[in-house]
Design a protein around this motif. Structure first.
Motif, PDB file in Angstrom:
ATOM      1  N   THR A  50       0.608  -1.150  -0.198  1.00 51.09           N
ATOM      2  CA  THR A  50      -0.037  -0.001  -0.111  1.00 51.09           C
ATOM      3  C   THR A  50       0.879   1.493  -0.054  1.00 51.09           C
ATOM      4  O   THR A  50       0.392   2.403  -0.729  1.00 51.09           O
ATOM      5  N   ARG A  51       1.877   1.163  -0.032  1.00 55.62           N
ATOM      6  CA  ARG A  51       3.295   2.263   0.172  1.00 55.62           C
ATOM      7  C   ARG A  51       4.273   2.307  -0.227  1.00 55.62           C
ATOM      8  O   ARG A  51       4.449   1.036  -0.526  1.00 55.62           O
ATOM      9  N   SER A  55       7.831   6.662   0.704  1.00 55.71           N
ATOM     10  CA  SER A  55       7.187   7.541   1.311  1.00 55.71           C
ATOM     11  C   SER A  55       7.707   7.544   2.288  1.00 55.71           C
ATOM     12  O   SER A  55       7.903   7.925   3.728  1.00 55.71           O
ATOM     13  N   ARG A  56       7.941   6.153   2.316  1.00 58.50           N
ATOM     14  CA  ARG A  56       8.213   5.776   3.804  1.00 58.50           C
ATOM     15  C   ARG A  56       9.551   6.229   4.899  1.00 58.50           C
ATOM     16  O   ARG A  56      10.008   6.317   5.643  1.00 58.50           O
TER      17      ARG A  56
END
Length: 162
Positions: A50-51, A55-56
């Motif tokens: 999902t990511r 972004s993380r």
């Protein structure tokens, strides 16, 4: 990417673009060899699918940086006035430091925008217990995952003058 510099080969370099995309859909971030860059991660997704890894990493960088500012405020006065939605000198010092850093990141186009809310997630009882909840929202820029060049090249191409 320095961590990937030591990779000299993969056990299997035969994955097609469709196979790499299928692995991404399944929550796997496969490596592949790009001739000019070396080994890179194809559309790096988190294992939950999902990511994006990008972004993380940005989340970790922002949270760790803001945490380093907050260390100096540990066990100091929580002088927030919830009823009047007012920060005291101490809490304002932390929020101002965070806002200044975030503004710098925005000005340098590392983030698109941000929002800091030091009030709405709190009730007086959590403040009295020494817990201060600050809501932070950060909008990141997307990363280039697919670049499409629509080109016309040849002797009969018409170039419009601007």
């Amino acid at each position: 990417m320095d961590l990937l510099a030591g990779i000299v080969d993969l056990a299997d370099n035969s994955a097609t673009l469709a196979e790499l995309n299928a692995l991404n859909t399944a929550g796997v971030a496969p490596f592949y060899r790009e001739p000019s860059l070396g080994f890179i991660i194809h559309r790096a997704v988190m294992t939950d699918g999902t990511r994006k890894l990008f972004s993380r990493r940005a989340q970790d960088w922002i949270q760790q940086t803001l945490a380093s500012f907050a260390v100096g405020f540990a066990e100091t006065q929580l002088d927030l006035d919830l009823a009047n939605q007012a920060l005291g000198p101490n809490t304002d010092g932390l929020i101002s430091a965070w806002a200044t850093w975030l503004e710098t990141q925005k000005g340098q186009r590392r983030i698109q925008d941000y929002e800091l809310d030091p009030f709405s997630a709190n009730v007086q009882s959590n403040l009295d217990a020494g817990q201060w909840i600050v809501i932070l929202k950060v909008k990141l820029f997307g990363m280039i995952e697919e670049l499409v060049i629509l080109s016309q090249i040849g002797e009969t191409v018409i170039i419009s003058e601007s």
